[in-house]
Every structure is written in C-alpha cells, then in structure tokens.
Write a protein that holds these residues in place. Structure first.
Motif, short mmCIF file in Angstrom:
data_model
loop_
_atom_site.label_atom_id
_atom_site.label_comp_id
_atom_site.label_asym_id
_atom_site.label_seq_id
_atom_site.Cartn_x
_atom_site.Cartn_y
_atom_site.Cartn_z
N HIS A 41 25.90 22.36 -4.17
CA HIS A 41 25.43 21.37 -5.13
C HIS A 41 24.10 20.80 -4.66
O HIS A 41 23.84 20.71 -3.45
CB HIS A 41 26.45 20.24 -5.30
CG HIS A 41 27.73 20.66 -5.92
ND1 HIS A 41 28.75 19.78 -6.22
CD2 HIS A 41 28.18 21.88 -6.34
CE1 HIS A 41 29.76 20.43 -6.76
NE2 HIS A 41 29.43 21.71 -6.85
N ILE A 52 23.95 11.23 -1.64
CA ILE A 52 24.31 12.53 -1.09
C ILE A 52 25.20 12.37 0.13
O ILE A 52 26.09 13.20 0.39
CB ILE A 52 23.05 13.36 -0.76
CG1 ILE A 52 23.37 14.86 -0.75
CG2 ILE A 52 22.40 12.93 0.54
CD1 ILE A 52 23.52 15.47 -2.11
N TYR A 64 25.98 20.59 0.22
CA TYR A 64 25.00 19.80 -0.52
C TYR A 64 23.60 20.01 0.04
O TYR A 64 23.40 20.06 1.25
CB TYR A 64 25.35 18.31 -0.46
CG TYR A 64 26.66 17.98 -1.14
CD1 TYR A 64 26.71 17.80 -2.53
CD2 TYR A 64 27.85 17.90 -0.43
CE1 TYR A 64 27.90 17.52 -3.17
CE2 TYR A 64 29.05 17.61 -1.06
CZ TYR A 64 29.07 17.43 -2.43
OH TYR A 64 30.25 17.16 -3.06
N VAL A 89 25.63 19.09 4.68
CA VAL A 89 24.44 18.60 3.99
C VAL A 89 23.19 19.15 4.67
O VAL A 89 23.09 19.13 5.89
CB VAL A 89 24.39 17.05 3.97
CG1 VAL A 89 23.10 16.57 3.31
CG2 VAL A 89 25.60 16.46 3.26
#
Length: 211
Positions: A41, A52, A64, A89
C-alpha cells in the motif's frame, strides 16, 4: 509555509535502510525489498508520518511505502517508524509526478491520499494528486480491483475529485461529506485530521476502485 533547510536531514536519511533514495531501481522488486509476498500500500504525500506509522503498526501483514518530497519532512517519518520498530514501512523522497516510474504493473493494491494541496486556481488544477492525469498514472501500477482512499477538508477539491475519478474510469465505492459521522469504521486519523476535526471542520472522504 516554506520549510527551513535542515542540512542534517539528508545524511541521517541516507544512513537508514528505511529510506529508498533510488526508488526507480526497485520497480518490480518491492517484494524482494520487503522479503515477503504481502500486499503493498502507498501513501502519497505522507507528511511527518503519523498516518503511515499508525497503519504500519496496526497492520503488520501489509507493506507500506510513504512518499513525499522534502527531506525536512521525511526525516520525521523515519524517526516515527524507527521508534515503533516497524519493518513493513519504506520511505521514498520523490516528486509524485514520477510515481509510475517506481512501481511495476499490478505491484500496488491501495493508495492513500490525505489532505493534499487543493491547488484552487484553475490553471493549477492539474497539479492535484486526484486529477485525472494523476489517476491514470496510478492505474499503471494498481492491480485490478485496487482502491484509492482520499480525504480532504476542501469542498471544491472533493467535488472536482469525484469527477476526476469517474473520468479516469474508477468506480466510486464510497462517498461522504462528513466522515466522522458517517459510520465508516476503518478510518485512521492523520495529524491534520485531528486538528481540523477538533475545530469542528467536516472531513470528506471517498473510495475510488479500479475497474
């Protein structure tokens, strides 16, 4: 407001494995970077990273990628992600107009756009991250059935964006002019959203789905 240059930001970022300074080299290889097959995403215009970081912490089985332009902002994203010890992330310093150069076809499953610049003057409308031109770029790497989640406090931008999504061939799956009173259960608030809603401002939200 113009950001003051922080000369220490880039060296701190370059020393971190969370920051991808050469993102075009990762096109088609993001799952190798994350070392798993989890969905990817993307947040476009991530600000200082509150949103986030919350997502990454809550949904550990999703990868992410946070995108923004200025080192002076992204260094704070890095620090938040590090504080939470998140491994799902990554952070990209990039002008979003080049985003389709970074991801391969079908590589991304969801995009978040939160409180982007409304560019209210007609001659600047094409700079909007929800403009038809941008949406068509996103479709180059979104999987069929993927979604774009968009939040704003700007009524003109929200009204225009609904037309942009339709022009770009997205289905509008959900539209509300008052997100916090809509009954929508999956919302995660951004820093701006918390500030705006505390002032009594209504947050508008839509979900556009790739056909």
């Amino acid at each position: 407001m113009r950001l003051r240059k922080k000369w220490w930001a880039r060296p701190e970022m370059e020393a971190s494995d969370l920051i991808i300074t050469n993102p075009r080299d990762y096109k088609g290889k993001w799952r190798e970077e994350f070392k798993n097959e989890n969905p990817i995403h993307l947040e476009l215009g991530c600000g200082k990273g509150g949103f986030i970081s919350k997502l990454g912490d809550k949904f550990k089985d999703t990868n992410y990628v946070a995108v923004d332009l200025k080192d002076e902002i992204l260094v704070y994203v890095k620090r938040q992600v590090e504080e939470l010890e998140l491994t799902n992330v990554r952070i990209i310093p990039l002008n979003i107009m080049f985003i389709s150069e970074v991801f391969e076809e079908n590589e991304v499953e969801k995009i978040y756009i939160n409180f982007c610049n409304p560019w209210p003057k007609d001659r600047h409308n094409k700079r909007r991250l929800t403009h038809t031109n941008f949406l068509n770029e996103y479709k180059k790497f979104l999987k069929p059935g993927s979604e774009v989640w968009f939040k704003t406090d700007d009524r003109d931008l929200f009204d225009d964006s609904q037309e942009y999504f339709k022009e770009a061939g997205f289905n509008l799956e959900y539209v509300t002019y008052d997100l916090h009173n809509s009954g929508f259960k999956e919302n995660i608030m951004t820093e701006y959203e918390e500030k705006f809603s505390s002032q009594g401002m209504k947050i508008m939200f839509l979900i556009g789905k790739v056909k």
